[in-house]
Motif scaffolding. Structure first.
Motif, mmCIF file in Angstrom:
data_model
loop_
_atom_site.group_PDB
_atom_site.id
_atom_site.type_symbol
_atom_site.label_atom_id
_atom_site.label_comp_id
_atom_site.label_asym_id
_atom_site.label_seq_id
_atom_site.Cartn_x
_atom_site.Cartn_y
_atom_site.Cartn_z
ATOM 1 N N PRO A 10 30.802 22.549 94.802
ATOM 2 C CA PRO A 10 32.512 22.503 95.307
ATOM 3 C C PRO A 10 33.183 22.842 94.200
ATOM 4 O O PRO A 10 32.753 22.978 93.387
ATOM 5 N N TYR A 11 34.931 22.329 94.773
ATOM 6 C CA TYR A 11 35.671 23.081 93.751
ATOM 7 C C TYR A 11 35.689 22.198 92.632
ATOM 8 O O TYR A 11 35.593 23.661 91.663
ATOM 9 N N GLU A 12 35.711 20.396 91.918
ATOM 10 C CA GLU A 12 35.167 20.487 90.910
ATOM 11 C C GLU A 12 34.203 20.644 90.141
ATOM 12 O O GLU A 12 34.649 21.041 88.725
ATOM 13 N N GLU A 13 32.702 21.494 90.730
ATOM 14 C CA GLU A 13 31.752 21.578 90.206
ATOM 15 C C GLU A 13 31.462 22.864 89.595
ATOM 16 O O GLU A 13 31.814 23.308 88.409
ATOM 17 N N ALA A 14 32.942 23.907 90.411
ATOM 18 C CA ALA A 14 32.590 25.443 90.065
ATOM 19 C C ALA A 14 33.907 25.312 88.999
ATOM 20 O O ALA A 14 33.765 25.756 87.633
ATOM 21 N N ASN B 5 31.874 24.158 85.530
ATOM 22 C CA ASN B 5 30.608 24.950 85.683
ATOM 23 C C ASN B 5 32.026 26.303 84.249
ATOM 24 O O ASN B 5 31.273 26.426 83.552
ATOM 25 N N ARG B 6 32.501 26.188 84.699
ATOM 26 C CA ARG B 6 33.375 27.697 84.014
ATOM 27 C C ARG B 6 34.459 27.115 83.108
ATOM 28 O O ARG B 6 34.223 28.234 82.093
ATOM 29 N N LEU C 236 31.300 27.569 80.757
ATOM 30 C CA LEU C 236 31.256 29.191 80.236
ATOM 31 C C LEU C 236 31.908 29.605 79.810
ATOM 32 O O LEU C 236 31.697 29.962 78.913
ATOM 33 N N LEU C 237 33.416 28.761 79.707
ATOM 34 C CA LEU C 237 34.158 29.613 78.845
ATOM 35 C C LEU C 237 34.134 29.068 77.061
ATOM 36 O O LEU C 237 34.002 29.172 76.105
ATOM 37 N N SER C 238 33.149 27.722 77.099
ATOM 38 C CA SER C 238 33.290 26.883 76.298
ATOM 39 C C SER C 238 32.266 27.468 75.151
ATOM 40 O O SER C 238 31.637 26.676 73.621
ATOM 41 N N SER C 239 31.138 28.347 76.266
ATOM 42 C CA SER C 239 29.982 28.587 75.531
ATOM 43 C C SER C 239 29.918 29.297 74.986
ATOM 44 O O SER C 239 29.248 30.122 73.915
ATOM 45 N N THR C 240 30.927 30.753 75.489
ATOM 46 C CA THR C 240 31.332 31.614 74.565
ATOM 47 C C THR C 240 32.112 31.642 73.516
ATOM 48 O O THR C 240 31.398 32.211 72.896
ATOM 49 N N GLU C 241 33.267 30.401 73.330
ATOM 50 C CA GLU C 241 33.324 30.246 72.436
ATOM 51 C C GLU C 241 32.734 29.946 71.438
ATOM 52 O O GLU C 241 32.522 29.870 69.979
ATOM 53 N N SER C 242 31.429 28.860 71.822
ATOM 54 C CA SER C 242 30.642 28.363 71.255
ATOM 55 C C SER C 242 29.556 29.529 70.370
ATOM 56 O O SER C 242 29.137 29.522 68.781
#
Length: 762
Positions: free
Chosen positions: A522-526, A529-530, A533-539
């Motif tokens: 679903p669009y909201e789930e995508a 997830n994005r 992903l952005l927060s994991s790269t920042e962390s």
């Protein structure tokens, strides 16, 4: 109006001012004349005073001359005569002066009274004129104030209108520029659409195999678009109508049943005496009312069940309306059958000895109402039978007459409601009159109440049905146009039935074509997830920075550890030297000083109470707190040795240093974690703001595109309509030319055949 009133008021004020000025001049003239008269009066009074003084002098002289005359009587006869003559002259002169004085007094009094009267009149007139002048001045001030306000308002309006005119001029210039641009776009679009039209026409002529709306007799077989909202609305309306018909059926059943009971009771009770054969027949017919009334409810129920979500509800497809019409026809035959018996029964009641004149009048009114009720039902059945014709006989009712028939049905329902109100009114009056009769029994009273309640229920049901039909009349008329496209409607019930079969086949085909979609994110789930992903790269970046900072801190702490180890060794050496010095001192001094010094050192010692040696002490420990921690000492008389005391102090300081370092490391880790979180949040906020700006720009562009496309759509629609009309005209002309050419070809063929036959014969 205000200016005209102002002019009139100004003229009135000027006239009043002129009148007041003239009155003031008259007042001045009167004052002058009054002053003259006062001066004359003063002169006269002065003259009178002089004369009075002279008279007094003369009287004095006379008084003096009298004794002298007595003495000189003898010698002065001649002089006495002279004095008498003078006295008579003086008396006459005095009398004249007195009369003149009286006359002057009278004139002065009259002039004074007249002056006072004129002065009072002038003062009253002056007061009235002053009040009028003040009122006029107030009116003039109010009008001037209003004029100033209106002038200010008009000036403000003028300024606003000037600003608005400037803005409108600017908008007009912009509109002119826009119109020029739109004209250019229109030209380009016209060229583009003309090219597309030529292409589409060529494609249609080459590729389209057939036109399914060419033959009008087959158009009703086309399946119309499914309007689920229309079907749900019609089903809801049919459900409401079913509920109203059920209420009406129960009320009719009660009315006929209680009427039958009343015939058995009044005017002759069947338990006491036999009723008339007319009433027996009437009662027998009324006993059969359920077989005629119940089918109305069943017919309406079948009609409601025939309207579903999958069908197409128009008059041509409502086949069950015919059965309802037939049931209503049978009920009307029942009403016609019982009507003469009902009228005769009422006449029989009127002929009985118990019937009064008022009751007879009510019975006559009820007989008229029953006739009206039967006529209204017949009228209603006629219109419902007409509405049922399109589903059975397509030529029985024209489509243009549907709306008029529906309006007549609504009028008939309102007439039925009015008739039932009259019946309820007249029957209630009749029941009250019958209750007052001396021979009225309790059974008759209860039966009349039951009949009256059933009549009231009939009235309420008729009113609800009439209001319901009138409220939905516009929807009924509008829903008549619901049908297949490019056709005037369903021509026959057979074509409507075929259309419904095709509709079911089309629905089954669409269900067979429907395939389950593959599972997708679903669009909201995508989006979530994005973000993760952005927060994991920042962390990850933050953790790398934290590791680097922690390594730097570890190296610094190791350096500080070495430094403090050296400091601790130096402090240990100093402590040993100090202990040695203290021991030497203790040896030199006495034992008393040794005990005091030991107590002083015990006061500075660390938490020695936690140690095993001090825990075995008999007495209770005493705790003392300070900035460096909590110390526990005992009141034992034994003094601990120097080495144990040094170890205690050393252990306390080491534990304290370890605790502080752990707290410092925890605080550093928390601060680094919070810093990383704040940094990640700031990055997220920046990304969100960027996405927000991008979305706002996209929304603006989308709104502009929507407005532009709407304008283009309107223009293209108009151009398409014009082009289609032109093409239809062109096609008509082409067809005409083709027909002419075919006729010419046929004539040529005929002539060629004739020539060939002639040649053969030759």
């Amino acid at each position: 109006m205000l200016r005209a009133q102002n002019q009139v008021l100004k003229k009135g004020v000027v006239d009043e001012q002129a009148n007041s000025a003239a009155l003031k001049e008259q007042l001045k003239m009167k004052d002058q004349s009054l002053r003259k008269l006062q001066q004359e009066m003063d002169s006269l009074t002065f003259r009178n005073l002089q004369l009075a003084k002279r008279v007094e002098l003369l009287q004095d002289e006379l008084a003096l001359s009298e004794p002298r005359g007595k003495k000189n009587k003898k010698s002065g006869e001649s002089s006495s005569q002279l004095s008498q003559e003078q006295k008579s002259v003086f008396d006459e002169d005095l009398q004249k002066k007195i009369e003149e004085n009286e006359r002057l007094h009278i004139q002065f009094f009259e002039a004074d009274e007249q002056h006072k009267h004129v002065e009072a009149e002038l003062r009253s007139r002056l007061a009235t004129l002053e009040t009028e002048a003040a009122q006029h001045q107030a009116v003039v001030d109010g009008l001037t104030r209003k004029y100033m306000e209106t002038i200010e308002k008009l000036q403000n309006d003028k300024a606003k209108l000037e600003v608005k005119s400037q803005t409108l001029e600017k908008e007009a210039k912009e509109c002119r520029l826009r119109t020029e641009e739109c004209q250019l776009q229109l030209k380009t679009l016209h060229e583009d659409l003309s090219g597309r039209l030529e292409e589409s026409l060529s494609i249609i002529n080459e590729k389209v195999p057939f036109n399914d709306t060419k033959y009008s007799q087959y158009n009703p077989l086309n399946v119309p678009l499914h309007n689920r909202r229309h079907q749900l609305k019609m089903r809801d309306i049919a459900g409401q109508a079913l509920a109203f018909v059920q209420d009406l059926v129960t009320a009719l059943l009660n009315f006929h049943t209680y009427t039958e009971q009343r015939i058995q009771i009044f005017p002759v009770d069947s338990a006491i005496d036999t009723i008339s054969p007319l009433n027996q027949k009437f009662s027998q017919y009324l006993h059969e009312n359920a077989s005629y009334v119940r089918p109305l409810e069943e017919g309406m129920l079948h009609l409601f069940e025939s309207i579903t979500e999958d069908t197409v509800t128009v008059l041509e497809t409502t086949v069950k309306l015919k059965s309802f019409s037939e049931h209503l026809t049978s009920y009307i035959c029942f009403l016609r059958k019982i009507l003469p018996y009902q009228l005769k029964s009422l006449e029989e009641e009127c002929e009985s000895s118990l019937c009064t004149s008022a009751l007879r009048a009510r019975n006559l009114e009820l007989s008229q109402d029953m006739k009206k009720m039967t006529a209204v039902f017949e009228k209603l059945q006629t219109y419902i039978a007409l509405l049922a014709l399109p589903s059975t006989e397509p030529d029985g009712l024209l489509r243009t007459n549907y709306s008029s028939v529906l309006t007549n049905v609504g009028a008939a329902l309102h007439g039925f409601h009015d008739v039932m109100k009259d019946i309820s009114k007249h029957y209630s009056q009749k029941a009250t009159i019958e209750h007052e009769l001396p021979t009225a029994t309790q059974k008759l009273i209860t039966t009349n109440d039951c009949i009256l309640s059933s009549v009231v229920a009939l009235t309420n049901g008729a009113g609800k049905i009439a209001s319901f039909f009138s409220n939905n009349l516009d929807y009924f008329i509008a829903s008549l146009s619901y049908g297949p496209k490019a056709a005037s409607g369903f021509i026959s019930p057979l074509s409507a039935e075929c259309m419904l079969q095709y509709k079911k086949k089309a629905a089954a085909y669409m269900k067979s074509l429907r395939k389950p979609l593959l599972e997708s994110v679903p669009y909201e789930e995508a989006l979530a997830n994005r973000r993760i992903l952005l927060s994991s790269t920042e962390s990850r970046e933050g953790l790398a920075q934290q590791v680097q900072q922690s390594l730097e801190k570890i190296s610094k702490l190791e350096q500080e550890k070495e430094h403090w180890m050296l400091e601790a060794q130096l402090a240990k050496i100093k402590l040993e030297k100090e202990n040695q010095r203290i021991a030497d001192k203790l040896k030199s001094t006495g034992s008393a000083q040794l005990v005091g010094l030991a107590q002083e050192n015990a006061a500075v010692s660390d938490t020695a109470g936690q140690d095993e040696a001090t825990a075995k002490a008999v007495l209770e420990p005493i705790q003392s707190t300070s900035l460096i921690g909590t110390l526990t000492r005992t009141s034992d008389s034994k003094v601990p040795d120097v080495e144990s005391r040094e170890d205690l102090i050393k252990n306390h300081y080491m534990a304290r240093i370890v605790e502080l370092t752990s707290q410092l490391q925890l605080a550093d880790s928390k601060s680094v974690h919070f810093y990383a979180e704040c940094r990640a949040l700031s990055k997220r906020l920046a990304l969100a703001e960027k996405s927000k700006e991008a979305l706002t720009e996209e929304m603006k562009l989308a709104s502009q595109n929507i407005s532009r496309l709407q304008d283009e759509l309107t223009t293209t629609k108009r151009s398409y309509e014009d082009q289609l009309s032109m093409m239809s005209d062109h096609l008509c002309s082409m067809n005409e030319t083709l027909s002419k050419q075919r006729e010419e070809i046929d004539t040529l063929k005929m002539s060629s055949k004739g020539n060939s036959k002639k040649n053969k014969s030759r």
